[in-house]
Design an enzyme around this catalytic site. Structure first.
Site, short mmCIF file in Angstrom:
data_model
loop_
_atom_site.label_atom_id
_atom_site.label_comp_id
_atom_site.label_asym_id
_atom_site.label_seq_id
_atom_site.Cartn_x
_atom_site.Cartn_y
_atom_site.Cartn_z
N HIS A 6 0.84 -1.20 0.00
CA HIS A 6 0.00 0.00 0.00
C HIS A 6 0.87 1.25 0.00
O HIS A 6 1.62 1.49 0.95
CB HIS A 6 -0.88 -0.03 1.25
CG HIS A 6 -1.83 1.11 1.36
ND1 HIS A 6 -1.90 1.91 2.48
CD2 HIS A 6 -2.78 1.58 0.51
CE1 HIS A 6 -2.84 2.82 2.32
NE2 HIS A 6 -3.39 2.65 1.13
N ARG A 7 0.79 2.02 -1.08
CA ARG A 7 1.65 3.19 -1.27
C ARG A 7 3.12 2.79 -1.13
O ARG A 7 3.94 3.55 -0.66
CB ARG A 7 1.28 4.32 -0.32
CG ARG A 7 -0.21 4.69 -0.37
CD ARG A 7 -0.57 5.81 0.60
NE ARG A 7 -2.01 5.76 0.88
CZ ARG A 7 -2.61 6.45 1.84
NH1 ARG A 7 -1.92 7.27 2.60
NH2 ARG A 7 -3.91 6.35 2.04
N GLU A 33 0.51 -0.46 -4.81
CA GLU A 33 -0.62 0.44 -5.03
C GLU A 33 -0.10 1.86 -4.84
O GLU A 33 0.73 2.10 -3.95
CB GLU A 33 -1.73 0.13 -4.03
CG GLU A 33 -3.00 0.98 -4.16
CD GLU A 33 -2.98 2.22 -3.29
OE1 GLU A 33 -3.92 3.03 -3.42
OE2 GLU A 33 -2.02 2.42 -2.51
N ASP A 35 -1.08 6.38 -5.69
CA ASP A 35 -2.13 7.38 -5.90
C ASP A 35 -1.65 8.46 -6.85
O ASP A 35 -0.49 8.87 -6.80
CB ASP A 35 -2.51 8.02 -4.57
CG ASP A 35 -2.83 6.98 -3.51
OD1 ASP A 35 -3.93 6.44 -3.56
OD2 ASP A 35 -1.97 6.72 -2.64
N HIS A 48 -0.85 10.97 -2.34
CA HIS A 48 -2.21 10.62 -1.95
C HIS A 48 -3.12 11.83 -1.76
O HIS A 48 -4.24 11.86 -2.25
CB HIS A 48 -2.18 9.79 -0.66
CG HIS A 48 -3.55 9.39 -0.19
ND1 HIS A 48 -4.33 10.20 0.63
CD2 HIS A 48 -4.29 8.28 -0.41
CE1 HIS A 48 -5.47 9.60 0.88
NE2 HIS A 48 -5.47 8.43 0.26
N GLU A 95 -4.34 4.22 -8.39
CA GLU A 95 -5.59 4.84 -7.94
C GLU A 95 -5.61 6.31 -8.37
O GLU A 95 -4.74 7.08 -7.97
CB GLU A 95 -5.76 4.75 -6.43
CG GLU A 95 -7.09 5.37 -5.98
CD GLU A 95 -7.30 5.42 -4.49
OE1 GLU A 95 -8.14 6.24 -4.05
OE2 GLU A 95 -6.64 4.67 -3.75
N LYS A 97 -6.88 9.86 -7.97
CA LYS A 97 -7.49 10.64 -6.90
C LYS A 97 -8.25 11.85 -7.43
O LYS A 97 -9.11 12.38 -6.73
CB LYS A 97 -6.42 11.11 -5.90
CG LYS A 97 -5.59 10.00 -5.29
CD LYS A 97 -6.43 9.01 -4.51
CE LYS A 97 -6.93 9.56 -3.20
NZ LYS A 97 -7.58 8.50 -2.38
N ASP A 215 0.09 -2.05 4.31
CA ASP A 215 1.25 -1.20 4.60
C ASP A 215 2.48 -2.04 4.90
O ASP A 215 3.61 -1.54 4.85
CB ASP A 215 0.99 -0.32 5.82
CG ASP A 215 -0.12 0.70 5.60
OD1 ASP A 215 -0.41 1.03 4.43
OD2 ASP A 215 -0.69 1.17 6.60
#
Length: 220
Positions: A6-7, A33, A35, A48, A95, A97, A215
């Site tokens: 995640h990120r 992943e 953003d 993000h 993703e 945003k 994470d």
């Protein structure tokens, strides 16, 4: 089951940085992943929030007010930079945003697919803004789409059917075994987020989901 950072490896290294993405792969992630927002000069940059205040020390303001050059000085990478550091078979969840970034993201994906530097089947574009997903579908129906939801599984399921999406990407606490089975029987993958504790990781694994976004990819 895919292990997705995640990120990047947000639990270990500053989120949405090249260092974080490399750390995720070092820790055994199958993919990452990230953003996307737009810079002042209309480039897809990886961050993000709509401001830099939370994630960047000694800086403040809206992301859209910073040029790519300024972003890079602050350690905010571009989507292109991330494409360049991806391992060959890595999975990438992009993703979006802000809807304004949609066209740019599609163009960058198409360019790198043409260059044979990435495979389109290794990418999913996701968004909480379902109109963005519709727009991507109309621009390039080959791009795989993930329907994000943090509140309504059934609405996401109905929309995924309308869209012919690749995956449904729900907040993990919404999930039940019945829903996972129903969605998978209709051909959808379930990519759930953000699952960090060992107890929660065990819970979602027992549901038979297709990917966990965490994470801490080393815990998966």
């Amino acid at each position: 089951m895919l292990k997705i950072g995640h990120r990047g490896a947000k639990g270990h290294v500053a989120e949405n940085t090249i260092e974080s993405f490399l750390k995720a792969f070092e820790l055994g992630a199958d993919g990452i992943e990230l953003d996307i927002h737009l810079s002042a000069d209309q480039e897809a940059i990886v961050i993000h929030d709509e401001t830099v205040d939370r994630t960047i020390k000694n800086a403040a303001g809206f992301v859209r007010e910073f040029s790519v050059a300024e972003c890079q000085k602050l350690g905010i990478p571009t989507l292109v930079e991330v494409f360049h550091i991806l391992p060959e078979h890595a999975f990438l969840n992009i993703e979006i945003k802000t809807p304004e970034a949609t066209q740019i993201v599609v163009e960058e994906i198409e360019k790198f697919v043409r260059l044979q530097e990435i495979k389109i089947q290794n990418i999913v574009v996701s968004s909480f803004d379902w109109e963005t997903l519709k727009r991507i579908k109309s621009i390039n129906p080959e791009i795989r789409l993930g329907v994000l939801t943090e509140s309504n599984l059934e609405a996401a399921f109905v929309f995924a059917q309308e869209l012919n999406a690749f995956s449904i990407n729900p907040y993990f606490k919404l999930l039940t075994k019945d829903f996972v089975q129903k969605a998978q029987q209709k051909g959808f993958q379930i990519h759930t987020w953000t699952v960090n504790s060992l107890e929660d990781i065990t819970f979602v694994k027992n549901l038979g989901i297709d990917a966990i976004i965490s994470d801490f990819p080393d815990r998966l």
